[in-house]
Design a protein around this motif. Structure first.
Motif, PDB file in Angstrom:
ATOM      1  N   ASN A  57      10.685   2.909  -7.940  1.00 29.42           N
ATOM      2  CA  ASN A  57      11.092   3.058  -9.342  1.00 29.42           C
ATOM      3  C   ASN A  57      11.547   4.484  -9.649  1.00 29.42           C
ATOM      4  N   MET A 107      13.606  -2.149 -14.342  1.00 31.53           N
ATOM      5  CA  MET A 107      12.236  -1.602 -14.289  1.00 31.53           C
ATOM      6  C   MET A 107      12.254  -0.170 -13.755  1.00 31.53           C
ATOM      7  N   MET A 165       4.891   3.701   7.721  1.00 35.29           N
ATOM      8  CA  MET A 165       5.606   4.739   6.997  1.00 35.29           C
ATOM      9  C   MET A 165       5.395   6.124   7.621  1.00 35.29           C
ATOM     10  N   GLN A 185       7.466 -12.326 -16.370  1.00 39.81           N
ATOM     11  CA  GLN A 185       6.048 -12.586 -16.102  1.00 39.81           C
ATOM     12  C   GLN A 185       5.160 -12.111 -17.255  1.00 39.81           C
ATOM     13  N   THR A 186       5.440 -10.897 -17.742  1.00 47.49           N
ATOM     14  CA  THR A 186       4.469 -10.281 -18.658  1.00 47.49           C
ATOM     15  C   THR A 186       5.042  -9.922 -20.028  1.00 47.49           C
ATOM     16  N   ASP A 190       0.794  -1.237   0.000  1.00 49.23           N
ATOM     17  CA  ASP A 190       0.000   0.000   0.000  1.00 49.23           C
ATOM     18  C   ASP A 190       0.821   1.279   0.000  1.00 49.23           C
ATOM     19  N   ILE A 191       2.136   1.172  -0.138  1.00 53.69           N
ATOM     20  CA  ILE A 191       2.947   2.392  -0.067  1.00 53.69           C
ATOM     21  C   ILE A 191       2.599   3.343  -1.215  1.00 53.69           C
ATOM     22  N   THR A 213       3.787  -8.291 -10.299  1.00 50.38           N
ATOM     23  CA  THR A 213       3.432  -8.669 -11.668  1.00 50.38           C
ATOM     24  C   THR A 213       2.342  -9.742 -11.651  1.00 50.38           C
ATOM     25  N   THR A 214       2.300 -10.497 -10.552  1.00 46.55           N
ATOM     26  CA  THR A 214       1.295 -11.567 -10.469  1.00 46.55           C
ATOM     27  C   THR A 214      -0.097 -11.035 -10.154  1.00 46.55           C
ATOM     28  N   ALA A 268       4.675  -0.386  -9.475  1.00 49.40           N
ATOM     29  CA  ALA A 268       6.013  -0.635 -10.027  1.00 49.40           C
ATOM     30  C   ALA A 268       6.021  -1.407 -11.353  1.00 49.40           C
ATOM     31  N   PRO A 269       5.248  -2.495 -11.505  1.00 46.98           N
ATOM     32  CA  PRO A 269       5.370  -3.241 -12.757  1.00 46.98           C
ATOM     33  C   PRO A 269       4.465  -2.723 -13.878  1.00 46.98           C
ATOM     34  N   GLY A 307       3.062   0.413   4.775  1.00 42.11           N
ATOM     35  CA  GLY A 307       1.777   1.003   5.133  1.00 42.11           C
ATOM     36  C   GLY A 307       1.775   2.010   6.255  1.00 42.11           C
ATOM     37  N   LEU A 339       0.639   7.075  -1.157  1.00 44.60           N
ATOM     38  CA  LEU A 339       1.242   8.319  -1.675  1.00 44.60           C
ATOM     39  C   LEU A 339       0.307   9.001  -2.667  1.00 44.60           C
ATOM     40  N   MET A 348      -1.095  -7.645 -11.044  1.00 40.03           N
ATOM     41  CA  MET A 348      -1.508  -6.503 -11.873  1.00 40.03           C
ATOM     42  C   MET A 348      -2.599  -6.902 -12.882  1.00 40.03           C
ATOM     43  N   ASP A 370       4.322   8.211 -11.496  1.00 38.06           N
ATOM     44  CA  ASP A 370       4.565   8.603 -10.107  1.00 38.06           C
ATOM     45  C   ASP A 370       3.306   9.213  -9.496  1.00 38.06           C
ATOM     46  N   ALA A 408      10.114  -8.314 -14.495  1.00 33.42           N
ATOM     47  CA  ALA A 408       8.709  -8.203 -14.919  1.00 33.42           C
ATOM     48  C   ALA A 408       8.504  -8.819 -16.302  1.00 33.42           C
TER      49      ALA A 408
END
Lengths: 211, 309
Positions: free
Chosen positions: B166, B227, B117, B255-256, A102-103, A150-151, A179-180, B114, A107, A153, A197, B252
């Motif tokens: 990222n 990435m 932070m 996977q994709t 959840d970061i 990735t699993t 991220a992915p 979470g 944000l 998304m 972002d 990634a």
């Protein structure tokens, strides 16, 4: 107005007590609450958001500034309500089903609130149905789906499909991030918007609400 | 040359017979080899003799899996400190120290999860000295932990506190210098003083803090996350004489992405980081559960075909 600039500056520096003091002073001086909100608090968060996008400030500075903003908004809220000032739009946000991160989502939420949007936070592990129900109940303009893995998304496509199945796809804009996630992925699942972002996500959300 | 020797050569910026490979963690064992590794929970309620038997069988299984994968560094996870040490002794005995064993050894602040932070960020703003005192305690605990691991024959440590998204670091470079870097430096210095090897892992775009990471003097930097836009060619050119590199194969894509994207990422990493040694070929994260197994096999096939010096 000097006091509004001061509010903005102290907010950018994360000085919560000073922001609270100045917001109260501005109210006492009879300044329009909407003006205090827009030209003091939200204007300060705009600067922070821009600097964040440009890597001039980092997450902690954003969160500390957001704390100052929220403290100012808390003082202002009763005056905004009585003046009939409404939020600039409503977004429903959550991390998709199967994903507990959840970061990034937090944000984005903070940045969107900094743009004056009402944000309904559904937390993590949110199903397509939960996104849909919350969007309908709150008459949301935007649904924001986050994923770190990735699993997971691919769950974003289920959200898009669910709104389509319910015949409500054209009522909301669906934003995706994490991220992915990439623009190509966004396009491939039929979502409306991908941003790299949190600050850009808030900009895009505000633009959707004002369109 | 043994796997251990090969890994140490790469970690010390030398050129072994071929580019070694490893992964921080391998989550595909149950699918590819028929069962998962042993977890501490599975030892609950067992007698000492049964525990010993389970640990020995797990050691044999770890050796089998990582031998077939041809990984040079063998990671030990999922067990208590005591049982990791015991497993390390078994593996070193069974293989005559054939692998370079590794386990977690970090003790610095990672990106908090979470709700934690906000608490962390507010403490940095409101009570920085207390945060630094906590950082010191964490580093000291990691140093003591790592010494115990080394006594059991684990010679390398993966320092896995993630610092970056990222887009860039969670903490500003100035905050990183204040609340993380000195403690990371001390942890790595202690590992080196005891003759061990330190691999610093973090996801994300490390470029704004890479100088600080390199100053901490790890043997290797891991992930070099494509990435997040980290370019291994640039890192090799700027830092390749100071620190070994691990990773950069786009996780990634496994996977994709398409087969072509996977192979292109393998090629880019190998061709730019292999020359002159000091490179360990691996993914930018881990072969995680749910990843198509044939995709990781493709990465290994590329490596086997292109690893020789």
């Amino acid at each position: 107005m000097a006091i509004l600039e001061e509010i903005s500056t102290y907010l950018q520096n994360g000085r919560t007590p000073k922001v609270k003091e100045l917001v109260q002073q501005a109210i006492d001086e009879g300044i329009d609450p909407a003006k205090i909100l827009n030209e003091g608090l939200l204007s300060g968060m705009d600067v922070v958001g821009e600097k964040f996008k440009n890597n001039e400030v980092f997450v902690p500075e954003v969160l500390i500034a957001a704390r100052a903003m929220n403290a100012g908004v808390a003082i202002l809220k009763p005056y905004l309500v009585s003046a009939g000032v409404e939020s600039k739009g409503c977004a429903v946000i959550g991390t998709v089903k199967g994903d507990l991160h959840d970061i990034g989502k937090n944000l984005v939420k903070m940045m969107m609130e900094g743009k004056g949007l009402k944000v309904i936070d559904l937390g993590v592990d949110v199903s397509a149905e939960q996104f849909y129900n919350a969007a309908m109940e709150n008459n949301a303009n935007i649904v924001c789906c986050s994923a770190l893995l990735t699993t997971t998304m691919s769950e974003m496509k289920n959200v898009v499909d669910y709104f389509t199945e319910k015949g409500q796809r054209d009522k909301v804009k669906i934003m995706v991030g994490g991220a992915p996630v990439t623009q190509n992925f966004c396009d491939s699942i039929g979502a409306d918007c991908y941003t790299a972002d949190a600050a850009s996500a808030a900009d895009a959300a505000l633009a959707f609400c004002q369109a | 040359m043994t796997h251990r020797e090969r890994a140490i050569m790469a970690l010390t910026l030398q050129q072994p017979d071929y580019v070694p490979t490893f992964e921080l963690e391998y989550q595909l064992a149950d699918i590819v080899f028929g069962k998962d590794f042993l977890y501490e929970d599975q030892l609950k309620g067992l007698s000492p003799a049964e525990t010993e038997k389970a640990l020995k069988e797990n050691a044999e299984y770890l050796i089998r899996v990582y031998s077939e994968l041809e990984h040079s560094i063998l990671p030990l996870h999922y067990l208590s400190e005591e049982h990791i040490c015991q497993t390390a002794r078994y593996i070193n005995e069974m293989t005559n120290n054939g692998f370079l064993l590794t386990t977690h050894g970090d003790g610095t602040f990672a990106i908090p999860d979470g709700d934690g932070m906000l608490d962390f960020v507010y403490r940095i703003a409101d009570e920085p000295d207390e945060v630094k005192a906590q950082a010191r305690k964490m580093a000291d605990a990691a140093i003591e932990h790592n010494k115990r691991m080394m006594d059991a024959g684990i010679e390398s440590f993966i320092l896995c506190s993630d610092y970056c998204f990222n887009a860039g670091p969670f903490l500003s470079p100035d905050m990183f210098a204040e609340f993380v870097q000195p403690y990371l430096y001390d942890i790595i210095a202690a590992i080196r003083a005891d003759g061990g090897y330190a691999i610093k892992h973090t996801d994300g775009n490390i470029m704004p803090i890479i100088d600080q990471l390199v100053e901490c003097n790890p043997h290797a930097l891991h992930s070099l996350d494509p990435m997040a836009g980290v370019d291994i060619k640039e890192v090799k050119e700027k830092y390749g004489k100071k620190v070994a590199l691990c990773g950069n194969v786009h996780c990634a894509y496994l996977q994709t992405g398409t087969d072509e994207q996977v192979l292109e990422s393998c090629r880019y990493a190998m061709e730019n980081a292999k020359p002159g040694g000091g490179y360990i070929f691996c993914t930018s994260n881990i072969p995680f559960r749910g990843m198509p197994v044939e995709r990781y096999q493709m990465v290994l096939d590329y490596w086997r075909a292109n690893r020789n010096y």
